[in-house]
Design a protein around this motif. Structure first.
Motif, PDB file in Angstrom:
ATOM      1  N   VAL A 150      15.883 -39.513 -15.281  1.00 24.21           N
ATOM      2  CA  VAL A 150      15.567 -38.090 -15.236  1.00 24.21           C
ATOM      3  C   VAL A 150      14.237 -37.934 -14.506  1.00 24.21           C
ATOM      4  O   VAL A 150      13.244 -38.562 -14.874  1.00 24.21           O
TER       5      VAL A 150
ATOM      6  N   ASP B  27      11.346 -35.241 -13.363  1.00 27.23           N
ATOM      7  CA  ASP B  27      10.820 -33.891 -13.539  1.00 27.23           C
ATOM      8  C   ASP B  27       9.387 -33.850 -13.006  1.00 27.23           C
ATOM      9  O   ASP B  27       8.928 -34.803 -12.381  1.00 27.23           O
ATOM     10  N   ASP B  28       8.696 -32.754 -13.245  1.00 25.78           N
ATOM     11  CA  ASP B  28       7.337 -32.586 -12.727  1.00 25.78           C
ATOM     12  C   ASP B  28       6.357 -33.620 -13.268  1.00 25.78           C
ATOM     13  O   ASP B  28       5.305 -33.854 -12.677  1.00 25.78           O
ATOM     14  N   ASN B  29       6.677 -34.240 -14.391  1.00 23.08           N
ATOM     15  CA  ASN B  29       5.770 -35.209 -15.011  1.00 23.08           C
ATOM     16  C   ASN B  29       6.050 -36.650 -14.606  1.00 23.08           C
ATOM     17  O   ASN B  29       5.291 -37.547 -14.948  1.00 23.08           O
TER      18      ASN B  29
ATOM     19  N   TYR C 199      11.746 -40.657 -15.882  1.00 20.78           N
ATOM     20  CA  TYR C 199      11.995 -41.090 -17.255  1.00 20.78           C
ATOM     21  C   TYR C 199      13.415 -41.631 -17.373  1.00 20.78           C
ATOM     22  O   TYR C 199      14.285 -41.315 -16.564  1.00 20.78           O
TER      23      TYR C 199
ATOM     24  N   TYR D  38       7.424 -38.321 -23.466  1.00 24.26           N
ATOM     25  CA  TYR D  38       8.350 -37.684 -24.380  1.00 24.26           C
ATOM     26  C   TYR D  38       8.589 -38.553 -25.609  1.00 24.26           C
ATOM     27  O   TYR D  38       9.099 -38.123 -26.591  1.00 24.26           O
TER      28      TYR D  38
END
Length: 165
Positions: free
Chosen positions: A91, A93-95, A98, A161
């Protein structure tokens, strides 16, 4: 001429790292982990005694913390193997990037009947209940205490997360 067949090693191979990764990701689902966290947890799941956990699965060899320096490539290869079999999803994303268990991960783990897999699962549950519930600072302190100077090789834990903020 009789040429011996070369059998790839299974101890600390990408396949073994893949099994450890899928067990960890299945137990923490729906949480996701980045590669750095996966590398650290790959080490900790087999050396749980070092962090006051259950008996370690791998031998308590001297200088075992140095293992973490070679784990990144092996863990990454294991994750790519799992992704290719649709057992883990990547995955973005902006961070960052993952990894998380897919819908096929739990049935796959349930189909494995080895004692090693059962012990990995017990330790993954322990890690989820005892390590991933720590705040970032406490988790970072635990890692620094156990890996000392080796933690300099890793990026700081940010926006995970898997670790409560």
């Amino acid at each position: 001429m009789n040429i011996p067949q070369i059998i790839p090693p299974s101890f600390n191979s990408p396949l073994e790292a893949a099994i450890r990764a899928i067990v960890i990701l299945t137990e923490i689902y729906p949480c996701r982990l980045d590669l750095q966290e996966m590398v650290k947890l790959d080490h900790l799941i087999v050396h749980t005694k070092d962090i006051n956990g259950p008996q370690s699965l791998h031998p308590q060899l001297p200088l075992r913390n140095a293992e973490i320096l070679v784990r990144r490539k092996i863990v990454e290869q294991g994750l790519f193997l799992l992704i290719s079999k649709k057992l883990v999803s990547r995955v973005i994303d902006d961070n960052g990037i993952y990894y998380e268990a897919s819908d096929y991960a739990a049935p796959f783990i349930a189909s494995l009947e080895s004692t090693y897999t059962a012990k990995l699962t017990e330790r993954a549950i322990w890690i989820n209940n005892n390590l991933l519930q720590l705040d970032k600072s406490s988790f970072r302190s635990l890692i620094e205490k156990n890996f000392g100077k080796w933690t300099q090789e890793f990026q700081p834990l940010e926006n995970s997360y898997g670790v409560k903020q």
